[in-house]
Every structure is written in C-alpha cells, then in structure tokens.
Design a protein around this motif. Structure first.
Motif, PDB file in Angstrom:
ATOM      1  N   SER A 135     -18.234 -38.870   2.746  1.00 36.64           N
ATOM      2  CA  SER A 135     -17.901 -40.113   3.831  1.00 36.64           C
ATOM      3  C   SER A 135     -18.893 -40.999   4.185  1.00 36.64           C
ATOM      4  CB  SER A 135     -16.055 -39.926   4.150  1.00 36.64           C
ATOM      5  OG  SER A 135     -16.282 -39.499   3.882  1.00 36.64           O
ATOM      6  N   ASN A 173     -21.329 -37.790  -2.421  1.00 33.22           N
ATOM      7  CA  ASN A 173     -19.621 -38.421  -3.099  1.00 33.22           C
ATOM      8  C   ASN A 173     -19.814 -37.949  -4.678  1.00 33.22           C
ATOM      9  OD1 ASN A 173     -18.272 -40.765  -4.980  1.00 33.22           O
ATOM     10  ND2 ASN A 173     -17.423 -40.170  -3.221  1.00 33.22           N
ATOM     11  N   CYS A 180     -11.055 -36.935   1.032  1.00 29.35           N
ATOM     12  CA  CYS A 180     -10.934 -38.026   1.736  1.00 29.35           C
ATOM     13  C   CYS A 180     -12.204 -39.021   0.864  1.00 29.35           C
ATOM     14  CB  CYS A 180     -10.836 -37.705   3.312  1.00 29.35           C
ATOM     15  SG  CYS A 180      -9.599 -36.568   3.566  1.00 29.35           S
ATOM     16  N   TYR A 181     -12.475 -39.857   1.113  1.00 29.43           N
ATOM     17  CA  TYR A 181     -13.752 -40.685   1.059  1.00 29.43           C
ATOM     18  C   TYR A 181     -13.501 -42.354   2.043  1.00 29.43           C
ATOM     19  CZ  TYR A 181     -17.437 -43.650  -0.963  1.00 29.43           C
ATOM     20  OH  TYR A 181     -18.643 -43.903  -1.579  1.00 29.43           O
ATOM     21  N   ASN A 182     -14.605 -42.333   3.257  1.00 29.86           N
ATOM     22  CA  ASN A 182     -14.153 -42.755   3.649  1.00 29.86           C
ATOM     23  C   ASN A 182     -12.906 -43.421   4.005  1.00 29.86           C
ATOM     24  OD1 ASN A 182     -16.770 -43.437   3.178  1.00 29.86           O
ATOM     25  ND2 ASN A 182     -16.615 -45.090   2.110  1.00 29.86           N
ATOM     26  N   GLU A 183     -11.740 -42.576   4.538  1.00 29.41           N
ATOM     27  CA  GLU A 183     -10.426 -42.828   5.111  1.00 29.41           C
ATOM     28  C   GLU A 183     -10.213 -42.281   6.657  1.00 29.41           C
ATOM     29  OE1 GLU A 183      -8.459 -43.755   3.061  1.00 29.41           O
ATOM     30  OE2 GLU A 183      -8.738 -43.197   0.905  1.00 29.41           O
ATOM     31  N   ASN A 212     -13.742 -33.427   1.443  1.00 24.19           N
ATOM     32  CA  ASN A 212     -14.739 -34.656   2.703  1.00 24.19           C
ATOM     33  C   ASN A 212     -15.726 -35.242   1.411  1.00 24.19           C
ATOM     34  OD1 ASN A 212     -16.287 -36.524   4.094  1.00 24.19           O
ATOM     35  ND2 ASN A 212     -16.820 -35.632   4.840  1.00 24.19           N
ATOM     36  N   THR A 236     -15.015 -39.186   9.020  1.00 31.24           N
ATOM     37  CA  THR A 236     -13.759 -39.009   8.137  1.00 31.24           C
ATOM     38  C   THR A 236     -14.655 -36.805   8.757  1.00 31.24           C
ATOM     39  OG1 THR A 236     -14.185 -40.934   6.446  1.00 31.24           O
ATOM     40  CG2 THR A 236     -13.177 -38.296   6.116  1.00 31.24           C
TER      41      THR A 236
END
Ligand code: UDP
Ligand code: MG
Length: 316
Positions: free
Chosen positions: A46, A72, A10-13, A43, A50
């Motif tokens: 993010s 990231n 998940c990246y900026n979800e 993660n 998130t």
C-alpha cells in the motif's frame, strides 16, 4: 480451544481498515465462547497509511498479525501469503472494504462444525451498484469458462469463504505462479456449501479493479484452467484446410473448363487477409500459453515480505 484465522488482504485501505477492525472484533466477541481468533492482515504494498494502522493495531491487540510486502504483488499473492502463514484450525479470507460481511461468520462456522462441510463459500446473487456493462461481461465470462473448463466456476462467487485446515493445506500445496483462486478452490474439491447474499457496496475508499485489469484477470482464468482455446485453434486450422481443399478443386476445374487465369484479384486478396488473420489469432493463443509456461518455469517467488509484526516488536 480451536482457532479461526481471518486473512485480510489490504491495498490502500487506510479508510476502510479501522471500520473493518471494529466489525470483526464485534463478531469475534460474539463467538468468543466457541472459538479463538487470529487476524492476519496482508499489506500488499500500500502507498497510504495502511501499514501504520496495522502496526498500531498489532501493538494494542495481540490477536492481530500482519505481513507487509515489499511492493504490490496483487490480491492473489496476498491471499496465498495469508494462507501460508495462517496458524488457525479454520481459515477465512475477507476483503478489507466490508463487502464480505463478517456477520456471516458465525453461520459459516456452524455449517462446518455441525453439518460436516469442509468449506463454506459465499456468492452474491445481485450485482447491484456495479456498472451494467461490467456485469454483462462478467456473466459472459462465466458462461464461456464453464463451457470450456472441467473445473466449475460459480458465477458471483466471492473469495470470502471459511475453510478447514485440510482444505487450506491442499490449496497451499498448489504452488503455481499464475494463481486464479476461484478455480483453485473448485479444483481441490471437498464439500462446499454456498451462502447467498445481496451485493454490498464498499464502505470507504475505492475499487482497485479497472475494466482492463478485470479483462486480463479473465484471460488469466481461462489460460490457467483450460486448454480449450488451443483445441479451438487446431479445429480452426482443420476447417480452413478442408475449405481450401474444396476451393482448390473449384478453381482448378473452373480454369480447365473456362480457362480464365487473370481475373480474381479481389478474391485472392480477401483470402490472403482472412488466412493471415486466422493464423495470427491462433499464434496469439499459442503465445498466451507459452508465456504462462515461461513465467511458471522461472519459479519466481509469489510474494516477497518486507516486514511482519515480529519485526515491529523487535524494533521497539
Ligand atoms: N487488494 C489487494 N491487492 C490488490 C488489489 C486489491 O490486496 O492489488 C485487496 C483490497 O484491499 C481489498 C480486496 O483486495 O481488500 C478487494 O479489492 P476491491 O474491493 O478493490 O475489489 P472489488 O471488491 O471491487 O472487486
Ligand atoms: Mg471490494
């Protein structure tokens, strides 16, 4: 009972995650007679909510685990972290944006369980909803890399797949820093069944891949899985040598017969420019491999963890 680990990078979800969780628990419920579940969210640094969402999910559902990176590190690193930390007998990799339909999971599981496959991959047969120019370059990329590399890259293959522990362990044993998963999955071999489906557009949020990012990713794939460009550079050098040998004889004979040493400035300049260009190109190709070698020998960790669900328990 056996267990499936669902790994979700998940990246900026923040928008897609709640929807994803809802979908995946539906599938888990449908399969709860056959198999247990573990949801392992990674993660990837993010910048939105998130992590907060993951914390609260982990608190209310014991099956939810998460790993949060210090920054990231990219999807490849996130997938590797997930595989390394998964505990299930089967492992599946999914995107958080529901482009990888969780509803396929029961079918994938049956294929492994009953038909003896080691891994079930998915490929999309259409690229609906994608800019045409992107599809065009993607197709070209697959043509080129499959010509050059011994490892087969399947056009349209997604990272969404279900694997046995044996396959996962062999993927983890490949510790390289420049990870190109599509290639690594074919590299390890095993019996793979491909499921095909129509492209699904992401439910919420937006794609993290710009054209430039994809281009660099393509170069990474080529450099990681074939040294054919180096051979090409050598071949080019050989051809240039042969041509220049012929040209030397030609110039020499012409000077002997006609004896006109002065004219020929434009052709000289053309030759110098051309040869200079070819040399720079070949040096660039070599540099690309050298750079990867440099990064690889530094042996930096593939990812750095800042927080997991266990830290969260300790805190409260
Ligand atoms: N992703 C990630 N790190 C990144 C970029 C993406 O973990 O640096 C995750 C992202 O959250 C998503 C998946 O990788 O779950 C696929 O990304 P995206 O949907 O943006 O790519 P696309 O489906 O458009 O190829
Ligand atoms: Mg997506």
């Amino acid at each position: 009972m056996e267990k499936i680990s669902v790994i979700v990078s998940c990246y900026n979800e923040e928008e897609a995650l709640p929807l994803f969780y809802e979908e995946i628990i539906k599938v888990a419920k449908e399969m709860n007679k056959k198999v247990d579940f573990e949801f392992l969210f990674v993660n990837d640094g993010s910048k939105d909510k998130t992590l907060e969402i993951l914390r609260s999910l982990a608190k209310k559902d014991k099956r939810v685990r998460y790993i949060s990176f210090s920054r990231n590190f990219g999807k490849e690193a996130a997938m590797y972290a997930g595989l390394e930390n998964s505990t299930g007998d089967y492992v599946t990799l999914m995107d958080a944006d529901l482009q990888d339909p969780p509803a396929l999971l029961p079918e994938m599981f049956d294929l492994i369980k009953n038909d003896g496959y080691d891994s079930v991959g998915t490929r999309r047969v259409t690229r609906k909803g994608e800019p045409p120019i992107r599809s065009f370059f993607a197709r070209c990329f697959y043509k080129i890399i499959n010509k050059m590399s011994k490892v087969e890259m399947v056009d349209g293959a997604r990272d969404y797949r279900l694997m046995t522990r044996q396959v996962v362990d062999s993927i983890i044993s490949l510790k390289e820093y420049n990870r190109y998963s599509k290639g690594l999955f074919s590299f390890v071999g095993f019996e793979t069944k491909w499921l095909e489906y129509e492209n699904v557009e992401r439910v919420a949020g937006e794609t993290k891949w710009s054209f430039w990012k994809l281009f660099k990713y393509a170069i990474e794939g080529i450099v990681a899985f074939t040294t054919a460009p180096l051979t090409l550079a050598a071949l080019l050098g050989l051809i240039m040598c042969a041509i220049s040998f012929l040209a030397i004889i030609f110039v020499f004979v012409r000077a002997l017969i006609f004896g006109d040493p002065v004219s020929g400035w434009p052709s000289t300049i053309c030759i110098i420019l051309f040869v200079g260009g070819v040399q720079l190109l070949c040096m660039g190709i070599m540099g690309e491999y050298l750079a990867k070698n440099y990064l690889e020998t530094k042996r930096r960790p593939i990812y750095i963890v800042k927080e997991t669900e266990k830290d969260n328990y300790n805190k409260k």
